[in-house]
Design a protein around this motif. Structure first.
Motif, PDB file in Angstrom:
ATOM      1  N   ASN B  38       0.852  -1.194   0.000  1.00 57.04           N
ATOM      2  CA  ASN B  38       0.000   0.000   0.000  1.00 57.04           C
ATOM      3  C   ASN B  38       0.894   1.253   0.000  1.00 57.04           C
ATOM      4  N   ASP B 473     -10.784  -2.230  -2.736  1.00 61.41           N
ATOM      5  CA  ASP B 473     -11.344  -2.104  -1.384  1.00 61.41           C
ATOM      6  C   ASP B 473     -10.507  -2.825  -0.334  1.00 61.41           C
ATOM      7  N   ASP B 474      -9.734  -3.808  -0.792  1.00 64.45           N
ATOM      8  CA  ASP B 474      -8.924  -4.573   0.167  1.00 64.45           C
ATOM      9  C   ASP B 474      -7.752  -3.756   0.677  1.00 64.45           C
ATOM     10  N   THR B 476      -5.791  -1.161   2.512  1.00 67.46           N
ATOM     11  CA  THR B 476      -5.926  -0.283   3.657  1.00 67.46           C
ATOM     12  C   THR B 476      -4.695   0.624   3.721  1.00 67.46           C
ATOM     13  N   ASN B 477      -4.819   1.731   4.414  1.00 63.77           N
ATOM     14  CA  ASN B 477      -3.630   2.581   4.524  1.00 63.77           C
ATOM     15  C   ASN B 477      -3.311   2.964   5.963  1.00 63.77           C
ATOM     16  N   LYS B 478      -3.886   2.176   6.903  1.00 62.76           N
ATOM     17  CA  LYS B 478      -3.670   2.513   8.312  1.00 62.76           C
ATOM     18  C   LYS B 478      -2.288   2.110   8.784  1.00 62.76           C
ATOM     19  N   LYS B 481       1.524  -2.402   4.543  1.00 67.87           N
ATOM     20  CA  LYS B 481       1.123  -3.789   4.269  1.00 67.87           C
ATOM     21  C   LYS B 481       1.624  -4.254   2.909  1.00 67.87           C
TER      22      LYS B 481
END
Lengths: 108, 516
Positions: B38, B473-474, B476-478, B481
């Protein structure tokens, strides 16, 4: 953890690192078996596809279906090979009925 | 590679980052590998060089509430990057890649090209053996060829190719086809115009191990005759149909030029719709013009890299469309498979297998590193036969191992020169055909006719593989990954060319046109 993800196949390289010598020995053995010989590559891959279905190994099915396709196996041939495998597997169950008969009826 | 000490300083290789929506593909151009991550992951990796974990954690966890959980995810990510070769504790040594000479050795032959005869019924405008056609009527006796075939097999050869001239002009061609297909795969290149019902019937006896590759240059007579003789389109197509009727495996090759660039994809469509007794053509292969021989005499026999990319894209999209509409699900564009292989399997590649796993013999028994070089005396590795045309067993191995010409060729490399871009994908695709470079011993980037296509299509294939099985949609950027990575080696069972030694760095030869 996901079981049987298509990306899993790559982890075989990591598995190889656990014991490279044994892995290489397996690969060399496998390559020799799959090289053309008295049986053509095509036939060998058809057998591999059929057996892969019987042993129900998703990775084997993935790899050998692709390899069979590359070796020129048609979809019809592939289907027939899997049907043969299923017949043997089904038949093996059925014919074990013999043991049931023996168990119940063999009075000797 | 996999053990990373987070107390020590971290180092990354030289990186190139590509974007596709939310996905980032981080490429290590010098070692030919990639990971897909990501945006967070890409930024972190870009910032990691010459830093410590503590420094990185400080910088990236500023707005994070649960710092412990975040740090543990960060550590996991960095270890994953290390596992895939993108992070180490060792400062890059600055050692420059020296090329493949001495790095990979010969171990097993994989394919052997045999030019059965130079005689030909056509006069194609792109023929690179044209100078030899009909001037050179010498042919190796079948018995001698069979001895060479035996020796090639003993050295590991699994696939033989017959080419010419036109192989069906050789009277004893069937006995040679029979001999090879008894134990090995044979791919026979023909113009298809001489195939009769009788020939197709005979060939069907050997179909278990036989592929007939017919050259057709466009979807109709007008386009085919821009390169081949007039009136040959229908005859070649008739040949193809006769072969299909017998259930023989057929592939078609086309060499696109500027004026046929729209016609070649239409040929893909025509082939996809062609069904005879429920049999259809297995593949369409695009041959990248070899600019030697006859092609030099006809100024219109050209194709730019952009045009080649265009033809490639169109053929691939026709194939996909045919599959989607369930008209033909089996037809392949072989080039597409090759680019997919470049993108999904390592290791680093340097040029092709010519002289390593590939050898070629011409009609007089002269040995060459591959089929493209076969009419060029500069690459003649010596004669396999004596003056009477007799072959002594063992000679093939001797020349393969000891010929100076082959040794030189095995030393050719696409290593980067100072004036060349630092982040191209040459070590993924291997640089393609060195024979098509103006300076075969070096410069790849500008000199290769189709360098642009190699770069574009390799990148395209990498991006496709990187996003495989992944929805936007899979992503994430929190936290950083990793989603996917390139397999460091050729996947077991996925190809038969697993025959070369590798250097300590993990080096291999690239694929040529082999897809069998």
């Amino acid at each position: 953890m996901k079981y049987y993800d298509s990306k899993d196949l790559k982890l075989i390289d990591d598995f190889k690192e656990y014991s490279p010598e044994l892995f290489d020995a397996y690969m060399e053995w496998g390559n020799k078996i799959f090289a053309g010989g008295a049986l053509s590559k095509k036939t060998k891959e058809l057998i591999a596809v059929a057996v892969s279905h019987v042993v129900q190994c998703p990775y084997c099915i993935d790899l050998h279906t692709k390899a069979a396709d590359n070796a020129g196996v048609t979809r019809e041939e592939l289907a027939e090979a899997v049907h043969v495998a299923s017949a043997i597997k089904g038949g093996a169950t059925l014919f074990h009925g013999i043991l049931a008969v023996k168990t119940l009826e063999d009075e000797d | 590679m996999s053990v990373l000490d987070l107390e020590q300083k971290l180092y990354t290789p030289k990186l190139r980052v590509e974007k596709e929506g939310e996905l980032r593909v981080v490429i290590d151009p010098d070692n030919a590998r990639w990971i897909s991550v990501n945006d967070f992951g890409a930024r972190m990796l870009a910032a990691a060089n010459d830093r410590t974990f503590a420094e990185l954690a400080r910088e990236f966890s500023k707005d994070v509430k649960d710092k412990d959980r975040f740090e543990s995810r960060l550590k996991k990510y960095l270890h994953k990057c290390a596992k895939r070769g993108f992070l180490t504790n060792t400062q890059p040594s600055g050692n420059v890649y020296r090329g493949r000479a001495g790095q990979i050795g010969i171990k097993r032959l994989h394919e052997m090209w045999i030019l059965t005869n130079f005689t030909c019924n056509l006069r194609c405008k792109h023929c690179y053996t044209m100078d030899r056609v009909n001037k050179d009527r010498r042919i190796l006796e079948a018995d001698e060829l069979k001895k060479i075939i035996d020796d090639a097999r003993a050295l590991g050869t699994e696939v033989f190719y017959f080419s010419g001239g036109e192989p069906f002009l050789r009277k004893d061609i069937m006995s040679l086809v029979e001999y090879v297909t008894e134990r090995s795969t044979l791919i026979l290149f023909t113009n298809g115009t001489l195939i009769t019902e009788e020939i197709a019937k005979k060939l069907s006896n050997f179909k278990e191990r036989l592929i007939i590759q017919v050259s057709i240059e466009g979807h109709d007579e007008e386009n085919n005759s821009k390169i081949r003789n007039k009136g040959m389109f229908k005859r070649a197509m008739t040949g193809v149909k006769l072969l299909l009727e017998e259930g023989i495996m057929v592939g078609i090759s086309s060499t696109p030029i500027s004026s046929t660039k729209e016609s070649v994809p239409k040929l893909t469509e025509l082939l996809g719709k062609l069904k005879v007794n429920s049999n259809s053509v297995r593949y369409h292969h695009l041959i990248y013009m070899i600019c030697f021989g006859n092609a030099l005499k006809f100024p219109f026999m050209t194709l730019s890299s952009d045009e080649l990319s265009e033809v490639y894209d169109s053929c691939c999209s026709v194939r996909k469309d045919l599959k989607k509409k369930k008209i033909n699900r089996a037809l392949k564009i072989t080039n597409e498979k090759i680019f997919d292989a470049y993108a999904t399997n390592g290791p680093k590649k340097d040029l092709c297998g010519a002289g390593y796993t590939i050898l070629a013999v011409d009609t007089q028994g002269k040995l060459y590193p591959c089929a493209s070089t076969i009419s060029d005396p500069r690459y003649n590795a010596g004669s396999l036969v004596d003056e009477e045309g007799r072959y002594t067993p063992g000679r093939l191995k001797e020349l393969w191992e000891e010929s100076k010409v082959l040794e030189d060729i095995r030393g050719f490399t696409i290593k980067r020169h100072d004036d060349e871009p630092e982040d191209d994908l040459r070590f993924f695709h291997g640089g393609g055909c060195w024979y098509n470079m103006n300076d075969p011993k070096g410069a790849f980037s500008k000199e290769h006719f189709f360098a642009g296509t190699y770069e574009d299509k390799t990148l395209q294939a990498i991006m496709k593989a990187a996003g495989d099985d992944l929805d936007e949609d899979d992503i994430t950027n929190k936290y950083p990954k990793m989603y996917n990575y390139m397999s460091p080696e050729r996947i077991a069972c996925a190809g038969s060319r697993k025959t070369v030694d590798k250097s300590d760095d993990g080096l291999d030869i690239g694929y040529c046109i082999c897809f069998s």
